[in-house]
Design a protein around this motif. Structure first.
Motif, mmCIF file in Angstrom:
data_model
loop_
_atom_site.group_PDB
_atom_site.id
_atom_site.type_symbol
_atom_site.label_atom_id
_atom_site.label_comp_id
_atom_site.label_asym_id
_atom_site.label_seq_id
_atom_site.Cartn_x
_atom_site.Cartn_y
_atom_site.Cartn_z
ATOM 1 N N LEU A 77 -24.935 -30.073 -54.810
ATOM 2 C CA LEU A 77 -26.210 -30.757 -54.570
ATOM 3 C C LEU A 77 -26.346 -31.048 -53.069
ATOM 4 C CD1 LEU A 77 -28.469 -31.761 -56.468
ATOM 5 C CD2 LEU A 77 -27.221 -33.910 -56.683
ATOM 6 N N GLY A 78 -27.407 -30.564 -52.465
ATOM 7 C CA GLY A 78 -27.652 -30.863 -51.058
ATOM 8 C C GLY A 78 -28.081 -32.322 -50.915
ATOM 9 N N VAL A 79 -27.697 -32.959 -49.810
ATOM 10 C CA VAL A 79 -28.068 -34.361 -49.638
ATOM 11 C C VAL A 79 -28.744 -34.596 -48.285
ATOM 12 C CG1 VAL A 79 -27.304 -36.763 -49.627
ATOM 13 C CG2 VAL A 79 -26.115 -35.102 -51.061
ATOM 14 N N LEU A 136 -25.968 -42.602 -59.345
ATOM 15 C CA LEU A 136 -25.274 -41.413 -59.846
ATOM 16 C C LEU A 136 -26.021 -40.779 -61.014
ATOM 17 C CD1 LEU A 136 -21.565 -42.536 -59.464
ATOM 18 C CD2 LEU A 136 -23.034 -41.314 -57.852
ATOM 19 N N GLU A 137 -26.661 -41.618 -61.800
ATOM 20 C CA GLU A 137 -27.458 -41.089 -62.908
ATOM 21 C C GLU A 137 -28.635 -40.254 -62.371
ATOM 22 O OE1 GLU A 137 -29.992 -43.037 -66.466
ATOM 23 O OE2 GLU A 137 -28.196 -44.157 -65.865
ATOM 24 N N ALA A 138 -29.272 -40.774 -61.320
ATOM 25 C CA ALA A 138 -30.395 -40.050 -60.705
ATOM 26 C C ALA A 138 -29.901 -38.730 -60.108
ATOM 27 C CB ALA A 138 -31.060 -40.912 -59.637
ATOM 28 N N ALA A 139 -28.753 -38.782 -59.446
ATOM 29 C CA ALA A 139 -28.205 -37.558 -58.823
ATOM 30 C C ALA A 139 -27.835 -36.547 -59.912
ATOM 31 C CB ALA A 139 -26.989 -37.902 -57.967
ATOM 32 N N THR A 140 -27.291 -37.046 -61.019
ATOM 33 C CA THR A 140 -26.919 -36.153 -62.121
ATOM 34 C C THR A 140 -28.167 -35.492 -62.701
ATOM 35 O OG1 THR A 140 -25.075 -37.598 -62.605
ATOM 36 C CG2 THR A 140 -25.700 -36.049 -64.342
ATOM 37 N N PHE A 141 -29.226 -36.285 -62.833
ATOM 38 C CA PHE A 141 -30.496 -35.719 -63.335
ATOM 39 C C PHE A 141 -30.937 -34.571 -62.424
ATOM 40 C CE2 PHE A 141 -35.054 -35.264 -63.332
ATOM 41 C CZ PHE A 141 -35.397 -35.311 -64.676
ATOM 42 N N ALA A 142 -30.876 -34.813 -61.115
ATOM 43 C CA ALA A 142 -31.287 -33.779 -60.153
ATOM 44 C C ALA A 142 -30.414 -32.533 -60.304
ATOM 45 C CB ALA A 142 -31.193 -34.319 -58.728
ATOM 46 N N PHE A 143 -29.129 -32.758 -60.419
ATOM 47 C CA PHE A 143 -28.185 -31.636 -60.508
ATOM 48 C C PHE A 143 -28.426 -30.828 -61.789
ATOM 49 C CE2 PHE A 143 -23.718 -30.121 -61.407
ATOM 50 C CZ PHE A 143 -23.793 -29.090 -60.497
ATOM 51 N N LYS A 144 -28.519 -31.558 -62.915
ATOM 52 C CA LYS A 144 -28.697 -30.872 -64.204
ATOM 53 C C LYS A 144 -30.023 -30.119 -64.274
ATOM 54 C CE LYS A 144 -25.583 -33.100 -67.265
ATOM 55 N NZ LYS A 144 -25.382 -34.428 -67.831
ATOM 56 N N ASN A 145 -31.018 -30.643 -63.589
ATOM 57 C CA ASN A 145 -32.325 -29.982 -63.621
ATOM 58 C C ASN A 145 -32.517 -29.001 -62.465
ATOM 59 O OD1 ASN A 145 -34.025 -31.119 -65.962
ATOM 60 N ND2 ASN A 145 -33.033 -32.918 -65.089
ATOM 61 N N ASN A 146 -31.399 -28.670 -61.820
ATOM 62 C CA ASN A 146 -31.445 -27.621 -60.799
ATOM 63 C C ASN A 146 -32.319 -27.921 -59.593
ATOM 64 O OD1 ASN A 146 -29.825 -25.343 -61.087
ATOM 65 N ND2 ASN A 146 -30.935 -24.817 -62.982
ATOM 66 N N TYR A 147 -32.365 -29.177 -59.211
ATOM 67 C CA TYR A 147 -33.213 -29.538 -58.072
ATOM 68 C C TYR A 147 -32.703 -28.972 -56.743
ATOM 69 C CZ TYR A 147 -36.301 -32.934 -60.338
ATOM 70 O OH TYR A 147 -37.249 -33.544 -61.104
ATOM 71 N N GLY A 148 -31.404 -28.724 -56.672
ATOM 72 C CA GLY A 148 -30.871 -28.206 -55.406
ATOM 73 C C GLY A 148 -30.481 -29.306 -54.431
ATOM 74 N N SER A 149 -31.369 -30.278 -54.253
ATOM 75 C CA SER A 149 -31.089 -31.332 -53.260
ATOM 76 C C SER A 149 -31.676 -32.674 -53.684
ATOM 77 C CB SER A 149 -31.734 -30.998 -51.911
ATOM 78 O OG SER A 149 -31.222 -29.834 -51.353
ATOM 79 N N ILE A 150 -31.103 -33.713 -53.102
ATOM 80 C CA ILE A 150 -31.695 -35.051 -53.254
ATOM 81 C C ILE A 150 -31.914 -35.663 -51.859
ATOM 82 C CG2 ILE A 150 -30.738 -35.616 -55.519
ATOM 83 C CD1 ILE A 150 -28.525 -37.186 -54.037
ATOM 84 N N VAL A 151 -32.738 -36.694 -51.836
ATOM 85 C CA VAL A 151 -32.894 -37.499 -50.618
ATOM 86 C C VAL A 151 -32.537 -38.931 -50.977
ATOM 87 C CG1 VAL A 151 -34.451 -38.331 -48.802
ATOM 88 C CG2 VAL A 151 -34.922 -36.163 -49.917
ATOM 89 N N ILE A 152 -31.684 -39.546 -50.191
ATOM 90 C CA ILE A 152 -31.421 -40.974 -50.385
ATOM 91 C C ILE A 152 -32.175 -41.713 -49.284
ATOM 92 C CG2 ILE A 152 -29.686 -42.788 -50.620
ATOM 93 C CD1 ILE A 152 -27.622 -40.630 -51.193
ATOM 94 N N GLN A 153 -33.106 -42.535 -49.713
ATOM 95 C CA GLN A 153 -33.932 -43.259 -48.741
ATOM 96 C C GLN A 153 -33.800 -44.755 -48.978
ATOM 97 O OE1 GLN A 153 -38.445 -43.338 -48.726
ATOM 98 N NE2 GLN A 153 -38.049 -41.787 -47.182
ATOM 99 N N SER A 154 -33.968 -45.532 -47.923
ATOM 100 C CA SER A 154 -33.855 -46.972 -48.076
ATOM 101 C C SER A 154 -34.450 -47.668 -46.861
ATOM 102 C CB SER A 154 -32.362 -47.320 -48.234
ATOM 103 O OG SER A 154 -32.035 -48.507 -47.605
ATOM 104 N N GLY A 155 -34.691 -48.955 -46.995
ATOM 105 C CA GLY A 155 -35.036 -49.751 -45.825
ATOM 106 C C GLY A 155 -33.855 -49.695 -44.859
ATOM 107 N N GLU A 156 -34.101 -50.133 -43.645
ATOM 108 C CA GLU A 156 -33.066 -49.946 -42.621
ATOM 109 C C GLU A 156 -32.118 -51.144 -42.531
ATOM 110 O OE1 GLU A 156 -34.634 -48.016 -39.109
ATOM 111 O OE2 GLU A 156 -33.219 -49.151 -37.905
ATOM 112 N N ARG A 157 -30.838 -50.854 -42.658
ATOM 113 C CA ARG A 157 -29.808 -51.891 -42.520
ATOM 114 C C ARG A 157 -28.591 -51.261 -41.875
ATOM 115 N NH1 ARG A 157 -28.755 -53.418 -48.535
ATOM 116 N NH2 ARG A 157 -26.828 -54.217 -47.655
#
Ligand code: 5AD
Ligand code: SF4
Ligand code: FES
Length: 367
Positions: free
Chosen positions: A134-136, A89-110
């Protein structure tokens, strides 16, 4: 090829496989013409803007064992992690506050329930903290249709699932031979994503052992036939703790791999004028200005890393990955400078959806 031939070829509305092979094999002076044409197409159809997708590498735990990947489950030297909810959530907030528009959540496959439910929970929280602004994009591998549907209903609207290589036989050579690593299942998953209404993204690695120029031409045709909305592709880069390390069959040197990756981006931009194409981090692993160069020949998406630095060295899919020690702020200003150097501007605060998707679904609300 004679210069006139390339110019004529580039003006064609449709490339055959043989055309694509000629373009991929073009010499330096012809390649310049391809790059020039790609830059023009980019400017005309998607404009000068590059959109940010803040990258959150949520977890390196992976149930799969792809023969090329540094975080494959068989690599016992990796320390496994999962970001906490607060960290995400901290990372997403950083993106939002800095006007990134979108984030990507990536991970190994499970596919375990704890994982799929956690993603739902995170999607809810991210949508709430950004008032849905924020776009996801999700990049969490193959999942059941039910899981994809749940994630879509909770606000995931783009999904990246690389086919890795579109040639079935080559796919089999690069993955263990078991039910977890089935080409058909991967293809099915991509179809499901599209059917559910996601903006669908895929991609391939370039310069893999056993891979030929004809395979790469087939990859481009695969993207066109699949009518894909977004692409992320980059050079294959060796990782010492993988079975593919030391396999040199038809492997090309790193600098050639990089040139080939640039050509793939440029040719694809000319073929699929309005899709989103990422300037991937792997491009920068080989060439310090790799991402700028990718932008100059047609890429329009960049993924600044938001993963907390303490985890980054554990998310090494390949060696020499850049941005291992740089905090989110540093990657942001670094990329701002790089994008400006490439003569582009940043689409702050915009989702930057694939125009191609919007053309496929003209009534779909976007921003
Ligand atoms: N080199 C380059 N890219 C790799 N990936 C995995 N391993 C490597 C490697 N050794 C890519 C795959 C995967 C994406 C997340 O990273 O294409 O889909
Ligand atoms: Fe897991 Fe993806 Fe790496 Fe394959 S490429 S081992 S699925 S993280
Ligand atoms: Fe991370 Fe340049 S993008 S330091």
């Amino acid at each position: 090829m004679w210069m006139a031939d390339v110019i004529k070829l580039l003006d064609q509305a449709y490339f055959s496989k043989d055309d694509l092979v000629s373009l991929l094999a073009a010499d330096e002076s012809d390649t310049k013409l391809i790059f020039k044409k790609a830059a023009e197409v980019r400017e005309k159809y998607v404009g000068k803007k590059v959109f940010f997708r803040g990258l959150i590498e949520y977890s390196n735990k992976c149930a799969k064992n792809c023969l090329y990947c540094g975080i494959r489950c068989g690599n016992t030297k990796v320390q496994r992690y999962e970001m906490t909810e607060e960290e995400v959530l901290e990372a997403a907030t950083f993106a939002f506050k800095n006007n990134y528009g979108s984030i990507v959540i990536q991970s190994g496959e499970r596919q375990d329930k704890r994982f799929t439910e956690t993603i739902i929970h995170l999607l809810e929280k991210i949508k709430a903290l950004s008032e849905g602004k924020l776009g996801v994009t999700l990049s969490l591998g193959e999942q059941t249709e039910e899981t994809y549907k749940k994630w879509f209903d909770h606000g995931g609207h783009r999904y990246l699932l690389r086919i890795e290589v579109s040639n079935r036989e080559l796919y089999a050579k690069l993955h263990p031979n078991d039910h977890l690593h089935s080409y058909d299942q991967r293809l099915e998953a991509l179809k499901t994503l599209k059917k559910l209404g996601y903006q669908a993204g895929t991609g391939v690695m370039i310069g893999l052992p056993y891979q030929t120029i004809r395979d790469l031409a087939d990859d481009l045709i695969f993207f066109r036939e699949f009518d894909i909305d977004m692409i992320g592709m980059g050079p294959y880069i060796e990782h010492a703790e993988t079975p593919l390390y030391g396999v040199y069959e038809s492997v090309i040197p790193l600098n050639e791999r990089f040139r080939l990756a640039l050509k793939m981006i440029a040719i694809l931009r000319i073929m699929m004028k309005d899709i989103n194409i990422a300037a991937t981090t792997a491009m920068q692993t080989i060439d310090k200005q790799g991402r700028e160069k990718a932008i100059m020949v047609g890429a329009n998406i960049i993924m600044p890393n938001l993963t907390p630095v303490k985890y980054r060295e554990n998310y090494l899919l390949y060696e020499n990955k850049p941005c291992i020690d740089e905090e989110a702020e540093e990657c942001m200003s670094c990329l701002e400078a790089r994008i400006h150097l490439a003569g582009a501007t940043i689409g702050y605060g915009e989702w930057g959806d694939s125009k191609h998707f919007n053309h496929r679904f003209p009534t779909q609300p976007t921003d």
